[in-house]
Motif scaffolding. Structure first.
Motif, PDB file in Angstrom:
ATOM      1  N   ARG A  49       0.838  -1.208   0.000  1.00  7.74           N
ATOM      2  CA  ARG A  49       0.000   0.000   0.000  1.00  7.74           C
ATOM      3  C   ARG A  49       0.871   1.255   0.000  1.00  7.74           C
ATOM      4  O   ARG A  49       0.627   2.197  -0.769  1.00  7.74           O
ATOM      5  N   GLN A  50       1.894   1.278   0.828  1.00 13.09           N
ATOM      6  CA  GLN A  50       2.750   2.460   0.913  1.00 13.09           C
ATOM      7  C   GLN A  50       3.526   2.694  -0.384  1.00 13.09           C
ATOM      8  O   GLN A  50       3.665   3.833  -0.845  1.00 13.09           O
ATOM      9  N   ALA A  51       4.006   1.614  -0.990  1.00 13.85           N
ATOM     10  CA  ALA A  51       4.739   1.753  -2.247  1.00 13.85           C
ATOM     11  C   ALA A  51       3.827   2.293  -3.356  1.00 13.85           C
ATOM     12  O   ALA A  51       4.219   3.175  -4.138  1.00 13.85           O
ATOM     13  N   THR A  52       2.589   1.788  -3.412  1.00  8.81           N
ATOM     14  CA  THR A  52       1.637   2.251  -4.434  1.00  8.81           C
ATOM     15  C   THR A  52       1.254   3.712  -4.180  1.00  8.81           C
ATOM     16  O   THR A  52       1.135   4.494  -5.122  1.00  8.81           O
ATOM     17  N   GLU A  53       1.053   4.059  -2.908  1.00 10.00           N
ATOM     18  CA  GLU A  53       0.750   5.454  -2.559  1.00 10.00           C
ATOM     19  C   GLU A  53       1.846   6.388  -3.065  1.00 10.00           C
ATOM     20  O   GLU A  53       1.567   7.412  -3.699  1.00 10.00           O
ATOM     21  N   GLN A  54       3.093   6.028  -2.793  1.00  8.27           N
ATOM     22  CA  GLN A  54       4.206   6.880  -3.194  1.00  8.27           C
ATOM     23  C   GLN A  54       4.281   7.021  -4.708  1.00  8.27           C
ATOM     24  O   GLN A  54       4.536   8.112  -5.229  1.00  8.27           O
ATOM     25  N   TRP A  55       4.060   5.933  -5.415  1.00 11.60           N
ATOM     26  CA  TRP A  55       4.134   5.989  -6.877  1.00 11.60           C
ATOM     27  C   TRP A  55       3.046   6.901  -7.449  1.00 11.60           C
ATOM     28  O   TRP A  55       3.304   7.721  -8.328  1.00 11.60           O
ATOM     29  N   LEU A  56       1.844   6.762  -6.931  1.00 14.95           N
ATOM     30  CA  LEU A  56       0.742   7.592  -7.419  1.00 14.95           C
ATOM     31  C   LEU A  56       0.939   9.060  -7.045  1.00 14.95           C
ATOM     32  O   LEU A  56       0.605   9.964  -7.814  1.00 14.95           O
ATOM     33  N   GLN A  57       1.482   9.303  -5.873  1.00 16.49           N
ATOM     34  CA  GLN A  57       1.743  10.688  -5.458  1.00 16.49           C
ATOM     35  C   GLN A  57       2.802  11.337  -6.335  1.00 16.49           C
ATOM     36  O   GLN A  57       2.702  12.506  -6.710  1.00 16.49           O
ATOM     37  N   LEU A  58       3.839  10.567  -6.693  1.00 18.22           N
ATOM     38  CA  LEU A  58       4.852  11.088  -7.599  1.00 18.22           C
ATOM     39  C   LEU A  58       4.274  11.394  -8.978  1.00 18.22           C
ATOM     40  O   LEU A  58       4.757  12.280  -9.687  1.00 18.22           O
ATOM     41  N   ALA A  59       3.227  10.656  -9.343  1.00 17.14           N
ATOM     42  CA  ALA A  59       2.571  10.879 -10.633  1.00 17.14           C
ATOM     43  C   ALA A  59       1.579  12.039 -10.581  1.00 17.14           C
ATOM     44  O   ALA A  59       0.963  12.377 -11.599  1.00 17.14           O
ATOM     45  N   GLY A  60       1.401  12.647  -9.387  1.00 18.91           N
ATOM     46  CA  GLY A  60       0.565  13.836  -9.291  1.00 18.91           C
ATOM     47  C   GLY A  60      -0.800  13.634  -8.688  1.00 18.91           C
ATOM     48  O   GLY A  60      -1.629  14.548  -8.703  1.00 18.91           O
ATOM     49  N   PHE A  61      -1.083  12.454  -8.113  1.00 16.66           N
ATOM     50  CA  PHE A  61      -2.397  12.195  -7.528  1.00 16.66           C
ATOM     51  C   PHE A  61      -2.362  12.428  -6.012  1.00 16.66           C
ATOM     52  O   PHE A  61      -1.319  12.273  -5.367  1.00 16.66           O
ATOM     53  N   SER A  62      -3.518  12.784  -5.481  1.00 20.41           N
ATOM     54  CA  SER A  62      -3.681  12.885  -4.033  1.00 20.41           C
ATOM     55  C   SER A  62      -4.221  11.542  -3.537  1.00 20.41           C
ATOM     56  O   SER A  62      -5.287  11.105  -3.980  1.00 20.41           O
ATOM     57  N   VAL A  63      -3.480  10.873  -2.635  1.00 16.91           N
ATOM     58  CA  VAL A  63      -3.805   9.494  -2.264  1.00 16.91           C
ATOM     59  C   VAL A  63      -4.078   9.383  -0.770  1.00 16.91           C
ATOM     60  O   VAL A  63      -3.333   9.923   0.050  1.00 16.91           O
ATOM     61  N   THR A  64      -5.154   8.683  -0.437  1.00 14.53           N
ATOM     62  CA  THR A  64      -5.466   8.328   0.953  1.00 14.53           C
ATOM     63  C   THR A  64      -5.509   6.814   1.044  1.00 14.53           C
ATOM     64  O   THR A  64      -6.238   6.164   0.291  1.00 14.53           O
ATOM     65  N   GLY A  65      -4.706   6.237   1.951  1.00 10.99           N
ATOM     66  CA  GLY A  65      -4.627   4.789   2.081  1.00 10.99           C
ATOM     67  C   GLY A  65      -5.519   4.249   3.188  1.00 10.99           C
ATOM     68  O   GLY A  65      -5.717   4.902   4.224  1.00 10.99           O
ATOM     69  N   PHE A  66      -6.054   3.039   2.962  1.00 13.46           N
ATOM     70  CA  PHE A  66      -6.874   2.335   3.968  1.00 13.46           C
ATOM     71  C   PHE A  66      -6.368   0.899   4.052  1.00 13.46           C
ATOM     72  O   PHE A  66      -6.074   0.276   3.023  1.00 13.46           O
ATOM     73  N   ASP A  67      -6.302   0.372   5.298  1.00 11.51           N
ATOM     74  CA  ASP A  67      -5.831  -1.003   5.439  1.00 11.51           C
ATOM     75  C   ASP A  67      -6.971  -2.012   5.506  1.00 11.51           C
ATOM     76  O   ASP A  67      -6.726  -3.212   5.626  1.00 11.51           O
ATOM     77  N   ASP A  68      -8.220  -1.536   5.439  1.00  8.58           N
ATOM     78  CA  ASP A  68      -9.355  -2.464   5.390  1.00  8.58           C
ATOM     79  C   ASP A  68     -10.496  -1.835   4.598  1.00  8.58           C
ATOM     80  O   ASP A  68     -10.593  -0.605   4.470  1.00  8.58           O
ATOM     81  N   ALA A  69     -11.351  -2.688   4.049  1.00 11.05           N
ATOM     82  CA  ALA A  69     -12.406  -2.236   3.139  1.00 11.05           C
ATOM     83  C   ALA A  69     -13.484  -1.425   3.847  1.00 11.05           C
ATOM     84  O   ALA A  69     -13.990  -0.443   3.288  1.00 11.05           O
ATOM     85  N   LYS A  70     -13.842  -1.786   5.049  1.00  9.44           N
ATOM     86  CA  LYS A  70     -14.934  -1.102   5.742  1.00  9.44           C
ATOM     87  C   LYS A  70     -14.607   0.359   6.013  1.00  9.44           C
ATOM     88  O   LYS A  70     -15.477   1.236   5.930  1.00  9.44           O
ATOM     89  N   SER A  71     -13.361   0.653   6.350  1.00 10.35           N
ATOM     90  CA  SER A  71     -12.964   2.047   6.602  1.00 10.35           C
ATOM     91  C   SER A  71     -13.122   2.883   5.329  1.00 10.35           C
ATOM     92  O   SER A  71     -13.588   4.026   5.367  1.00 10.35           O
ATOM     93  N   ALA A  72     -12.707   2.305   4.196  1.00 12.24           N
ATOM     94  CA  ALA A  72     -12.849   3.026   2.927  1.00 12.24           C
ATOM     95  C   ALA A  72     -14.317   3.227   2.584  1.00 12.24           C
ATOM     96  O   ALA A  72     -14.724   4.307   2.129  1.00 12.24           O
ATOM     97  N   LEU A  73     -15.136   2.207   2.831  1.00 13.15           N
ATOM     98  CA  LEU A  73     -16.561   2.304   2.521  1.00 13.15           C
ATOM     99  C   LEU A  73     -17.227   3.421   3.318  1.00 13.15           C
ATOM    100  O   LEU A  73     -18.066   4.161   2.789  1.00 13.15           O
ATOM    101  N   GLN A  74     -16.849   3.546   4.577  1.00 12.88           N
ATOM    102  CA  GLN A  74     -17.422   4.602   5.409  1.00 12.88           C
ATOM    103  C   GLN A  74     -17.010   5.996   4.946  1.00 12.88           C
ATOM    104  O   GLN A  74     -17.743   6.968   5.127  1.00 12.88           O
ATOM    105  N   ALA A  75     -15.821   6.108   4.331  1.00 11.59           N
ATOM    106  CA  ALA A  75     -15.302   7.417   3.922  1.00 11.59           C
ATOM    107  C   ALA A  75     -15.873   7.895   2.594  1.00 11.59           C
ATOM    108  O   ALA A  75     -15.757   9.072   2.244  1.00 11.59           O
ATOM    109  N   ILE A  76     -16.501   6.988   1.840  1.00  8.58           N
ATOM    110  CA  ILE A  76     -16.974   7.323   0.491  1.00  8.58           C
ATOM    111  C   ILE A  76     -18.438   7.734   0.520  1.00  8.58           C
ATOM    112  O   ILE A  76     -19.279   7.067   1.150  1.00  8.58           O
TER     113      ILE A  76
END
Length: 453
Positions: free
Chosen positions: A17-44
């Motif tokens: 997750r951290q490696a993918t976050e860094q790659w996407l951030q270097l490409a210009g995206f704003s990234v928020t990471g979640f370590d489980d699906a339920k947390s992401a579902l609540q945030a959307i």
């Protein structure tokens, strides 16, 4: 903070997750990471402006279940699945169920960036369309008639309402197809004469020998074939508005009679010596500059040019194209009970890059075709799929620049098809640098992926 788009990334493996976050951030995206699906579902929620990337194999709630739950909350949210080799069949099924795309491990980071970029573009288009549709639905009066958010259209609406209340003669300037008659109707409807008639007259479409009768009317027997009295446009528009479109096409010998009518407020029917008082507001429209025009009487010009409106061509207000396109295409689909689906971000970019020689009229026709057939290829509607013969090009009546663009786009398409999307082969055959080729493909809305395989 990235500017290319917002990404929610779900993966229970911290290092991945951290490696993918860094790659996407270097490409210009704003990234928020979640370590489980339920947390992401609540945030959307439906106002989330970005995209969701989720691993499939996760404890408690896996990526498939997260996809289904997210699409219940936000049906049009782009969801990208990250799968292992053995999950490809499942991922394909998930795409059929609404996933935007899937990426197979181990993946090329550039491929991930490209997929996320396309998904963000789609999400931005959806959010923009939603905002524009809301503005249109919440608007009232003039905003629902003269549609657009560009500075030119906002200024046009403001000046139109001011001139409508003054109740004076007006000249409307604008290219063919930009909506001069609609603007004239609004001047009438939002002015003090709205309860009376709005009478349109196309000066360029009337034979010269019938022009005088058409404007001023005639008595029975005034000329051969005049079997009964006929009311002219000036008299018919009494108390209301006479809209004279393409006024530059009015014969010179009749311009003095129109001037006299405006000066004296009266007309004489052909074959009658009596003067009839008329109270008419005249709105003229033209696609050329009348001031200093030798074929147009300058005293008539100054009599008409008490007020003036300019309609900017569509190519100068690209920000209005998504709203206009959605409005016309949804309107066409709704009138025929057809399920509507918004066009892709790539197609909308093609619409905004097109020069629109026919202005809003041309856009409306293409939007209606798309609304009646949402699966059609918009890019092909803008650029012919086959190169016409030279004689046929001349007969189209399009400006040379447009014909050259159409030809260039077709050459690129044909070469990409020949080489199955291989950019290096296309560069070699056409002798084009990579940057130039990319710019031209973007200009004409050409996607290399459409020619692969």
């Amino acid at each position: 903070m990235g500017t290319r788009g917002q990404v929610y990334l779900v993966d229970d493996e911290a290092l991945v997750r951290q490696a993918t976050e860094q790659w996407l951030q270097l490409a210009g995206f704003s990234v928020t990471g979640f370590d489980d699906a339920k947390s992401a579902l609540q945030a959307i929620d439906e106002n989330f402006p970005g995209v969701l990337i989720t691993d499939v194999k996760m404890p408690i709630m896996d990526g498939q279940e997260l996809l289904r739950e997210v699409l219940k909350k936000v049906p049009d949210l782009p969801v990208i699945l990250v799968t292992g080799h053995g999950d490809v069949t499942m991922a394909i099924q998930s795409v059929r169920e609404g996933a935007y795309d899937f990426i197979e491990k181990p993946y090329d980071p550039d491929q991930l960036v490209e997929t996320v970029h396309r998904a963000c573009e789609k999400r931005h288009l959806i959010m923009d369309n939603r905002r524009l549709q809301r503005q249109l639905a919440e608007g009232s009066g003039i905003e629902t008639r003269i549609i657009g958010v560009s500075a030119g259209i906002v200024a046009l609406r403001r000046e139109l309402l001011r001139l409508a209340k003054i109740d004076t003669n007006v000249i409307i300037y604008g290219e063919t197809g930009c909506g001069k008659e609609l603007v004239a109707q609004c001047l009438h409807e939002f002015g003090p004469r709205s309860a009376r008639r709005f009478v349109p007259l196309n000066c360029g479409a009337i034979p010269e020998n019938l022009f005088e009768s058409e404007l001023f009317g005639h008595e029975a027997g005034a000329f051969t074939g005049a079997s009964k009295r006929r009311i002219g446009k000036f008299e018919y528009a009494e108390g209301g508005t006479l809209f004279m479109d393409e006024i530059e096409g009015m014969p010179l010998n009749l311009q003095i009679k129109v001037l006299r009518t405006l000066q004296e407020g009266s007309i004489e029917r052909l074959g009658d010596n009596r003067s009839l008082a008329v109270d008419v507001r005249v709105i003229a429209a033209t696609k050329i500059e009348l001031k200093g025009e030798e074929s147009f009487r300058q005293d008539l010009y100054y009599r008409l040019n008490v007020g003036q409106l300019y309609i900017p061509p569509l190519r100068e207000r690209q920000e209005d194209i998504p709203l206009l396109f959605e409005h016309f295409s949804r309107q066409a689909a709704s009138s025929h009970d057809i399920d509507y689906s918004s066009c892709s971000a790539q197609e909308m970019r093609s619409l905004q890059q097109y020069s629109w020689p026919g202005n809003v009229r041309e856009l409306r026709n293409i939007a209606m075709r798309y609304g009646l057939d949402p699966g059609c290829n918009l890019t092909e509607l803008l650029v012919p799929t086959s190169v016409p013969l030279i004689a046929e090009v001349v007969e189209t009546g399009l400006p040379l620049g447009i014909q050259v663009q159409n030809f260039e786009a077709q050459v690129l398409r044909r070469c990409l098809k020949k080489h199955r999307g291989n950019i290096l082969s296309v560069m070699d055959e056409l002798d084009l640098p990579r940057r130039t080729l990319n710019q031209k493909m973007q200009k004409y809305g050409i996607n290399r992926a459409d020619f692969k395989g």
